[in-house]
Every structure is written in structure tokens, then in C-alpha cells.
Design an enzyme around this catalytic site. Structure first.
Site, PDB file in Angstrom:
ATOM      1  N   ARG A 186       5.213  16.763  -0.444  1.00 23.08           N
ATOM      2  CA  ARG A 186       5.851  17.974  -0.972  1.00 23.08           C
ATOM      3  C   ARG A 186       7.332  17.839  -1.290  1.00 23.08           C
ATOM      4  O   ARG A 186       8.021  18.833  -1.517  1.00 23.08           O
ATOM      5  CB  ARG A 186       5.649  19.114   0.039  1.00 23.08           C
ATOM      6  CG  ARG A 186       4.245  19.675  -0.060  1.00 23.08           C
ATOM      7  CD  ARG A 186       4.006  20.836   0.868  1.00 23.08           C
ATOM      8  NE  ARG A 186       5.006  21.873   0.865  1.00 23.08           N
ATOM      9  CZ  ARG A 186       5.149  22.763  -0.112  1.00 23.08           C
ATOM     10  NH1 ARG A 186       4.377  22.736  -1.173  1.00 23.08           N
ATOM     11  NH2 ARG A 186       6.098  23.689  -0.021  1.00 23.08           N
ATOM     12  N   GLU A 239       8.547  19.049   2.369  1.00 22.23           N
ATOM     13  CA  GLU A 239       9.572  19.854   1.681  1.00 22.23           C
ATOM     14  C   GLU A 239      10.953  19.664   2.306  1.00 22.23           C
ATOM     15  O   GLU A 239      11.957  19.875   1.627  1.00 22.23           O
ATOM     16  CB  GLU A 239       9.195  21.346   1.675  1.00 22.23           C
ATOM     17  CG  GLU A 239       9.225  21.998   3.032  1.00 22.23           C
ATOM     18  CD  GLU A 239       8.820  23.465   3.003  1.00 22.23           C
ATOM     19  OE1 GLU A 239       7.863  23.780   2.286  1.00 22.23           O
ATOM     20  OE2 GLU A 239       9.454  24.268   3.692  1.00 22.23           O
ATOM     21  N   GLU A 274      -0.085  23.144   5.514  1.00 20.16           N
ATOM     22  CA  GLU A 274       1.222  22.567   5.206  1.00 20.16           C
ATOM     23  C   GLU A 274       2.086  22.518   6.451  1.00 20.16           C
ATOM     24  O   GLU A 274       2.042  23.432   7.272  1.00 20.16           O
ATOM     25  CB  GLU A 274       1.866  23.464   4.139  1.00 20.16           C
ATOM     26  CG  GLU A 274       3.305  23.125   3.814  1.00 20.16           C
ATOM     27  CD  GLU A 274       3.886  24.147   2.839  1.00 20.16           C
ATOM     28  OE1 GLU A 274       3.122  24.815   2.106  1.00 20.16           O
ATOM     29  OE2 GLU A 274       5.120  24.279   2.823  1.00 20.16           O
ATOM     30  N   ARG A 302      -1.558  30.821  -1.460  1.00 25.54           N
ATOM     31  CA  ARG A 302      -1.178  30.574  -0.075  1.00 25.54           C
ATOM     32  C   ARG A 302      -1.187  31.902   0.662  1.00 25.54           C
ATOM     33  O   ARG A 302      -0.571  32.866   0.197  1.00 25.54           O
ATOM     34  CB  ARG A 302       0.239  29.970  -0.066  1.00 25.54           C
ATOM     35  CG  ARG A 302       0.736  29.580   1.287  1.00 25.54           C
ATOM     36  CD  ARG A 302       2.218  29.214   1.259  1.00 25.54           C
ATOM     37  NE  ARG A 302       3.036  30.348   1.618  1.00 25.54           N
ATOM     38  CZ  ARG A 302       4.301  30.266   2.070  1.00 25.54           C
ATOM     39  NH1 ARG A 302       4.895  29.081   2.171  1.00 25.54           N
ATOM     40  NH2 ARG A 302       4.975  31.337   2.385  1.00 25.54           N
ATOM     41  N   TYR A 340       7.190  33.684  10.033  1.00 21.74           N
ATOM     42  CA  TYR A 340       7.440  33.001   8.774  1.00 21.74           C
ATOM     43  C   TYR A 340       6.418  33.439   7.721  1.00 21.74           C
ATOM     44  O   TYR A 340       5.228  33.507   7.992  1.00 21.74           O
ATOM     45  CB  TYR A 340       7.363  31.472   8.935  1.00 21.74           C
ATOM     46  CG  TYR A 340       7.334  30.832   7.572  1.00 21.74           C
ATOM     47  CD1 TYR A 340       8.514  30.693   6.851  1.00 21.74           C
ATOM     48  CD2 TYR A 340       6.137  30.493   6.951  1.00 21.74           C
ATOM     49  CE1 TYR A 340       8.502  30.218   5.553  1.00 21.74           C
ATOM     50  CE2 TYR A 340       6.113  30.012   5.655  1.00 21.74           C
ATOM     51  CZ  TYR A 340       7.297  29.876   4.962  1.00 21.74           C
ATOM     52  OH  TYR A 340       7.270  29.418   3.684  1.00 21.74           O
ATOM     53  N   GLU A 366       3.935  24.430  -6.128  1.00 22.55           N
ATOM     54  CA  GLU A 366       4.194  25.768  -5.579  1.00 22.55           C
ATOM     55  C   GLU A 366       4.946  26.604  -6.609  1.00 22.55           C
ATOM     56  O   GLU A 366       5.847  26.107  -7.284  1.00 22.55           O
ATOM     57  CB  GLU A 366       5.038  25.636  -4.306  1.00 22.55           C
ATOM     58  CG  GLU A 366       5.312  26.951  -3.601  1.00 22.55           C
ATOM     59  CD  GLU A 366       6.061  26.751  -2.280  1.00 22.55           C
ATOM     60  OE1 GLU A 366       6.673  25.682  -2.088  1.00 22.55           O
ATOM     61  OE2 GLU A 366       6.015  27.668  -1.446  1.00 22.55           O
ATOM     62  N   ASP A 407       0.713  27.686   5.230  1.00 22.86           N
ATOM     63  CA  ASP A 407       1.913  26.965   5.684  1.00 22.86           C
ATOM     64  C   ASP A 407       2.128  27.249   7.170  1.00 22.86           C
ATOM     65  O   ASP A 407       2.369  28.399   7.554  1.00 22.86           O
ATOM     66  CB  ASP A 407       3.121  27.452   4.864  1.00 22.86           C
ATOM     67  CG  ASP A 407       4.347  26.568   5.036  1.00 22.86           C
ATOM     68  OD1 ASP A 407       4.367  25.745   5.977  1.00 22.86           O
ATOM     69  OD2 ASP A 407       5.286  26.704   4.229  1.00 22.86           O
ATOM     70  N   HIS A 434       4.559  25.910   8.803  1.00 22.43           N
ATOM     71  CA  HIS A 434       6.021  25.887   8.900  1.00 22.43           C
ATOM     72  C   HIS A 434       6.544  25.221  10.168  1.00 22.43           C
ATOM     73  O   HIS A 434       7.361  25.768  10.893  1.00 22.43           O
ATOM     74  CB  HIS A 434       6.608  27.294   8.717  1.00 22.43           C
ATOM     75  CG  HIS A 434       7.854  27.283   7.877  1.00 22.43           C
ATOM     76  ND1 HIS A 434       9.112  27.296   8.410  1.00 22.43           N
ATOM     77  CD2 HIS A 434       8.029  27.200   6.536  1.00 22.43           C
ATOM     78  CE1 HIS A 434      10.008  27.254   7.427  1.00 22.43           C
ATOM     79  NE2 HIS A 434       9.370  27.179   6.283  1.00 22.43           N
ATOM     80  N   TRP A 473      11.920  26.920  13.179  1.00 21.23           N
ATOM     81  CA  TRP A 473      11.644  28.072  12.305  1.00 21.23           C
ATOM     82  C   TRP A 473      10.701  27.652  11.198  1.00 21.23           C
ATOM     83  O   TRP A 473      10.780  26.570  10.667  1.00 21.23           O
ATOM     84  CB  TRP A 473      12.930  28.644  11.696  1.00 21.23           C
ATOM     85  CG  TRP A 473      12.579  29.714  10.714  1.00 21.23           C
ATOM     86  CD1 TRP A 473      12.102  30.965  10.989  1.00 21.23           C
ATOM     87  CD2 TRP A 473      12.604  29.614   9.275  1.00 21.23           C
ATOM     88  NE1 TRP A 473      11.843  31.645   9.818  1.00 21.23           N
ATOM     89  CE2 TRP A 473      12.129  30.830   8.757  1.00 21.23           C
ATOM     90  CE3 TRP A 473      12.977  28.600   8.396  1.00 21.23           C
ATOM     91  CZ2 TRP A 473      12.029  31.090   7.390  1.00 21.23           C
ATOM     92  CZ3 TRP A 473      12.880  28.851   7.043  1.00 21.23           C
ATOM     93  CH2 TRP A 473      12.409  30.081   6.541  1.00 21.23           C
TER      94      TRP A 473
HETATM   95  O1  EZ4 Z   1      10.890  27.891   4.179  1.00 19.98           O
HETATM   96  O2  EZ4 Z   1      12.195  26.980   1.004  1.00 19.98           O
HETATM   97  O3  EZ4 Z   1       6.569  26.345   1.390  1.00 19.98           O
HETATM   98  N1  EZ4 Z   1       7.600  26.913   1.337  1.00 19.98           N
HETATM   99  C1  EZ4 Z   1       8.461  27.013   2.343  1.00 19.98           C
HETATM  100  C2  EZ4 Z   1       9.745  27.747   2.080  1.00 19.98           C
HETATM  101  C3  EZ4 Z   1      10.886  27.242   2.948  1.00 19.98           C
HETATM  102  C4  EZ4 Z   1      12.205  27.547   2.277  1.00 19.98           C
HETATM  103  C5  EZ4 Z   1      13.395  27.038   3.071  1.00 19.98           C
HETATM  104  O4  EZ4 Z   1      14.581  27.257   2.383  1.00 19.98           O
HETATM  105  O5  EZ4 Z   1       8.190  26.575   3.431  1.00 19.98           O
HETATM  106  O6  EZ4 Z   1       9.495  29.102   2.300  1.00 19.98           O
HETATM  107 CO    CO Z   2       6.606  25.269   3.323  1.00 18.88          CO
END
Ligand code: EZ4
Ligand code: CO
Length: 402
Positions: free
Chosen positions: A283, A262, A236, A147, A159, A339, A210, A212, A402
Site C-alpha cells: 500500500r 501506507e 489492512e 471498505r 478509527y 483507495e 482496515d 489500522h 492509533w
Molecule cells: O489513517 O491517511 O487506509 N487509510 C488510512 C488512513 C490513514 C490516514 C493517516 O493520515 O488508514 O485513514
Molecule cells: Co489504512
């Protein structure tokens, strides 16, 4: 066999981990991870005050019935706190059953479907060149999937990108830190990163990214389209996933595979995503989605719709979750990828484990149950410390995802 006692340990060997230990009258005990990053003590309290009293005296082999008792019996259902607490109990019960029957957890799940569990590593850098170097380092370690997250010109932080060459993964002690975000700058930058990565590494390595939760569906559609020439394994969390229908828009525009889940906790959070074939990878994790008992049902449902698993596995999940995820990934048929971020040396010392990495794959080991332990004496040297995930704002100050 009967459950005689259960206790919750919260330790902080670099970051906070919540561990449930369930003990039985036959001397066998099981361990489960209940860590919910940044909201740990809500789960601790849920376990101590509400779940543990209901467990005493029960037969730990009645896993399905205990699961239903804790889920349906609460009347109040779903959500990360509830599902992490149930996840911890469920993991510990599978650990007990494996130990009692003297077999690794993957055998309780149907046995091995494959030789090893394909994992993806994290690589990040302040700019594209540093990120490319970081990807190269992961490939040198043997990873077949990486990743990539890069710093963005004009943004002080984002992030996935650490300061210096450290592994990245908040939370941070003290109150939440704040960063500033620009979708425009991000969207301009990411295709350049993956163009460069494909030039450098060719087509054989799996590349992931990701987002995010920071885009709207149409912005994600644009990104997916622009990334198509670089054949990503997935993007992702392109959008926050509360609105499952948001993925329909992305899907209409791009063939870049999509992964999410996630931050989801039950099959109800993802059933439209899966049934409508709006995603390619789900996920959700054992810890945040009710343990093996619930995640197995999600995986089986997903299998009907060509959706594979891609379970979350950042370092904010404890080594107990990592071990459990490897049993799960080895056993289920529609496994996609797992992951993997290595834990710190302090964390590995607190949680001695049987799992291992070799040439791009991980292996849960053949110890009975989950194959992960906790050194309680060492754990006691790292008391809980309050920590928060960061906050993100747009350049004009608007609070953002975030
Ligand atoms: O931000 O697990 O793909 N992984 C992620 C992580 C999440 C954290 C949050 O606690 O997106 O980095
Ligand atoms: Co993630």
C-alpha cells in the site's frame, strides 16, 4: 531544459496540503504533492532548506539521477519526511516530462495496461446497521469495492468512524484528540459486521477492512480466520509493520488476504514482507515512498512474488497524488486496487483535475503530465493550520497505536 526555480505552497482548504512547483527555463512547470498529515512543515522545511537549492540549474529530464542525488546524496536516508520530500520532487519531474513530451504520465510508465483503475470507497457507521446503509450508498454510487468500518459497542469512538454521516479522515485542529481502545470488544464485533454485509450484498461486491495497526500477530490471525467465510478482498494493517516478521504468524493461520504499507517509505521497509509472500497487497504511495521512480521499483519487485499494489489514497493526500496514482495504476502490470475518498468541494476547487470516476473505475484523463493543477490565488485564501492525528489509549490509559 533547466530548472530555474521551485517553490512550496501549503494551503488548508479543509485540511493541509503541501504542493511543490518546479519551474523551468522553457516555461514548463511541474507539480508534486509532499503532504505528510500532521507533520507537514517538516517536509516543507526539508524541501525549502535542503532539496530546492540542489535542483536549480539541473536538467529536469534526468529523473533517475536527481532521485539518486537526493536520496544517496543526503547520506541520511529513508523515513517519511525525506521520502515525502523526494516524492514531491519526483512527481513534479514526471509532470514536467509529460508536459514537455506532450503525453500523459501513464505513457512514460509503459502505457495503459488496462482500461480503468479499480477503486474502493469508504463506508462507515456508528453501528452495524448504519454501516450496512453506508455500504449500500457507495454501491449505489457505482463502487464495486467498499471498505467497511463500524463503531464498536462500548467504545466512544474508533478509527474509521465519523460522527454523523460525514466522510471520515483526521487530522484535527488543536492538540491531538484521544480515544480509548479495546481489542477484545473489536474482535468480537468485526466478524458480525461482515456476516451481515455478505447477507445483504452477496458475493459480487468486494469488501475490505482496515484494522489500522491495532492487533498483535496472533490476534490478527484469529480475526483473519473468523473472517474467512466472508471472503474479504483484504484486511489492512492488521499489525504495525515495523516488524516485518510479524506477518509470518498471521500468514500461517489464515487465507484472508493481507495488505500493508501506507506508513512505509522505501523498498527496504517491505522487502521481507514481499519476498516471503507474507502479504498480498503493498500500500505504499507515490508521495510517501519517493515518487514514481521508487514506487515503480517496489511494484516490479512485488510482481515477482505475486504481490499486487493497493495504494493508499485517503483525503490526506492531495489531488495531485490522486491523479499521479491513477497514472501509475493504469500503467503497471501488477496493479491490484486503488483507495479512493473523494476530496471536499473546496479542495477540488483549489486543485482542478482531469481525473474522473465512472462505474467503479477511475481514469487519469489524457492531459499531458499528471493532469492536476493548483489555483494559487484560491489556495492563498486557505492558510496552513496546525493539525494532528488522534492519539489512542487502552482502557487502562496505556498509550496504544492509533
Ligand atoms: O489513517 O491517511 O487506509 N487509510 C488510512 C488512513 C490513514 C490516514 C493517516 O493520515 O488508514 O485513514
Ligand atoms: Co489504512
Amino acid at each position: 531544459m533547466k530548472i530555474t526555480t521551485a517553490s512550496v505552497n501549503v494551503c488548508s482548504p479543509g485540511r493541509n496540503f503541501t504542493t511543490l512547483k518546479i519551474e523551468t527555463d522553457e516555461g514548463i512547470y511541474g507539480l508534486g504533492d509532499g503532504t505528510l498529515n500532521g507533520r507537514e512543515l517538516a517536509v516543507v522545511s526539508y524541501l525549502r532548506e535542503h532539496l530546492i537549492p540542489c535542483l536549480i540549474g539541473r536538467d529536469p529530464f534526468q529523473i533517475e539521477d536527481i532521485w539518486q542525488y537526493l536520496y544517496r546524496g543526503a547520506y541520511w536516508r529513508r523515513g517519511p519526511v525525506t521520502m515525502s520530500a523526494i516524492g514531491a520532487v519526483d512527481m513534479a519531474l514526471w509532470d514536467i516530462k509529460g508536459k514537455a513530451l506532450n503525453t500523459p504520465a501513464y505513457n512514460l510508465l509503459g502505457g495503459k495496461s488496462r482500461n480503468g483503475v479499480l477503486v474502493y470507497a469508504h463506508a462507515n457507521g456508528a453501528d452495524i446497521e448504519q454501516t450496512i446503509d453506508a455500504v449500500a450508498r457507495q454501491i449505489d454510487l457505482g463502487y464495486l469495492a467498499v471498505r467497511a468500518q463500524s463503531g464498536i459497542p462500548g467504545l466512544a469512538s474508533t478509527y474509521g468512524v465519523a460522527k454523523g454521516n460525514k466522510p471520515y479522515e483526521p487530522a484535527e485542529r488543536g492538540l491531538p484528540s484521544e480515544s480509548l481502545w479495546s481489542t477484545e470488544k473489536y474482535l468480537r464485533h468485526v466478524p458480525e459486521l461482515f456476516e451481515r454485509a455478505r447477507q445483504q450484498f452477496g458475493e459480487d461486491i468486494h469488501l475490505l477492512h482496515d484494522c489500522h495497526h491495532r492487533l498483535t500477530p496472533i490476534e490478527a490471525a484469529r480475526l483473519g480466520k473468523e473472517l474467512e467465510p466472508y471472503h474479504l478482498f483484504w484486511i489492512e494493517d492488521p499489525v504495525p509493520a515495523e516488524l516485518q516478521e510479524g506477518f509470518r504468524v498471521i500468514r500461517q493461520h489464515t487465507t484472508t488476504p493481507l495488505a500493508t504499507g501506507e506508513a512505509l517509505n522505501t523498498i527496504w521497509d517491505a522487502q521481507e514482507l514481499i519476498r516471503e509472500q507474507w502479504i498480498d497487497y503493498i500500500r505504499m504511495t507515490l508521495v510517501h515512498a519517493g515518487g514514481f521512480t521508487h514506487l515503480k521499483k517496489i511494484a516490479d519487485f512485488a510482481a515477482l512474488f505475486h504481490v499486487r499494489t493497493g495504494c493508499h489514497g485517503a483525503t490526506d493526500l492531495s489531488p495531485i497524488s490522486m491523479g499521479a496514482a491513477l497514472h501509475f495504476g493504469l500503467a503497471i502490470h501488477n496493479f491490484g486496487i486503488q483507495e479512493h475518498m473523494p476530496h471536499s468541494a473546496e479542495t477540488d476547487a483549489v486543485f482542478p483535475h482531469q481525473y474522473s470516476f465512472d462505474a467503479g473505475y477511475m481514469y487519469p484523463g489524457d492531459a499531458p503530465g499528471l493532469g492536476v493543477e493548483i489555483d494559487e490565488t484560491l489556495a492563498a485564501k486557505y492558510p496552513y493550520q496546525r493539525a494532528y492525528l488522534p492519539i489512542n489509549r487502552k482502557m487502562d490509559g496505556t498509550l496504544f497505536d492509533w
